[in-house]
Structures are given as structure tokens and as C-alpha cells.
Design a protein around this motif. Sequence first.
Motif, PDB file in Angstrom:
ATOM      1  N   GLU A 186       3.897  13.253  29.918  1.00  0.00           N
ATOM      2  CA  GLU A 186       3.266  12.096  30.561  1.00  0.00           C
ATOM      3  C   GLU A 186       2.034  11.649  29.782  1.00  0.00           C
ATOM      4  OE1 GLU A 186       1.126  10.927  34.730  1.00  0.00           O
ATOM      5  OE2 GLU A 186       3.012  12.048  34.812  1.00  0.00           O
ATOM      6  N   SER A 187       1.239  12.592  29.324  1.00  0.00           N
ATOM      7  CA  SER A 187       0.059  12.244  28.527  1.00  0.00           C
ATOM      8  C   SER A 187       0.469  11.580  27.217  1.00  0.00           C
ATOM      9  CB  SER A 187      -0.772  13.498  28.242  1.00  0.00           C
ATOM     10  OG  SER A 187      -1.299  14.014  29.443  1.00  0.00           O
ATOM     11  N   ARG A 215       3.038   9.729  26.799  1.00  0.00           N
ATOM     12  CA  ARG A 215       3.453   8.357  27.133  1.00  0.00           C
ATOM     13  C   ARG A 215       2.239   7.470  27.407  1.00  0.00           C
ATOM     14  NH1 ARG A 215       7.648  10.998  29.798  1.00  0.00           N
ATOM     15  NH2 ARG A 215       6.503  11.053  31.746  1.00  0.00           N
ATOM     16  N   ARG A 216       1.283   8.012  28.168  1.00  0.00           N
ATOM     17  CA  ARG A 216       0.109   7.218  28.561  1.00  0.00           C
ATOM     18  C   ARG A 216      -0.875   7.001  27.412  1.00  0.00           C
ATOM     19  NH1 ARG A 216      -3.256   9.732  31.592  1.00  0.00           N
ATOM     20  NH2 ARG A 216      -2.125  11.663  31.863  1.00  0.00           N
ATOM     21  N   ALA A 217      -1.103   8.033  26.629  1.00  0.00           N
ATOM     22  CA  ALA A 217      -2.128   7.960  25.579  1.00  0.00           C
ATOM     23  C   ALA A 217      -1.650   8.687  24.323  1.00  0.00           C
ATOM     24  CB  ALA A 217      -3.421   8.569  26.095  1.00  0.00           C
ATOM     25  N   SER A 256      -4.241   9.619  21.602  1.00  0.00           N
ATOM     26  CA  SER A 256      -5.446  10.358  21.979  1.00  0.00           C
ATOM     27  C   SER A 256      -5.368  11.776  21.432  1.00  0.00           C
ATOM     28  CB  SER A 256      -5.598  10.410  23.499  1.00  0.00           C
ATOM     29  OG  SER A 256      -5.870   9.120  23.997  1.00  0.00           O
TER      30      SER A 256
END
Length: 99
Positions: free
Chosen positions: A10-11, A13-15, A18
Motif C-alpha cells: 500500500e505504501s 502504491r501511495r508513495a 518516498s
Amino acid sequence: MNLVHQLLEESARRAPDSTFLIEDGQEYTFADIDTRSQRIAAGLQDRGLRKGDRVALLMPNSVELVASVFGVLKAGGVIVTLNPDTTADRLAYVLDDCE
């Protein structure tokens, strides 16, 4: 409820760009670790890893260890982390104990 490897996905996908971790001055993004861990998961599954199989990881703390931990989890395995400084007798005991 999310599993640990799903939080990484999920991270990623979101960022994706980063920073997830830094090792020896090299930055690794969420996408980097997610991609590496997916390759490891696929390789383990191609070699017959089944859900619940134990995978021993005998390696120093590193980006490779982090990617391997997530890869094992993505493949459905159970992680058995081992410290490279552990004595041979202790390693044998732990490996025997975890079946």
C-alpha cells in the motif's frame, strides 16, 4: 486487517518514490523494496514454497534482509531470522526447533 507485507504494498502504491530506508548513504524507496520483495516471493514460489513453510534468513541487517523478509511474507512463508554471528550449535538448535 492488513498483513505486514500488505502495508508495504500500500505504501508503494501511495508513495512509491518516498524513502523507505537508507543503507550506506543509498536511499531505497517503497517501490524499490516492494519490487525486490516481489521478485523474491516469486522465486520462492517457483521453487515450491507453500503457505506456512519456514524460511531461514541468515544474513546481516541490510536492504537484502528487509526485501527478503517481505518476500517471504508475500510468498506465504514464515520467517526464521538468524544472526550470522550465532554459533553453529545454536543455529542447529534453532533450525531443528522450527522444523
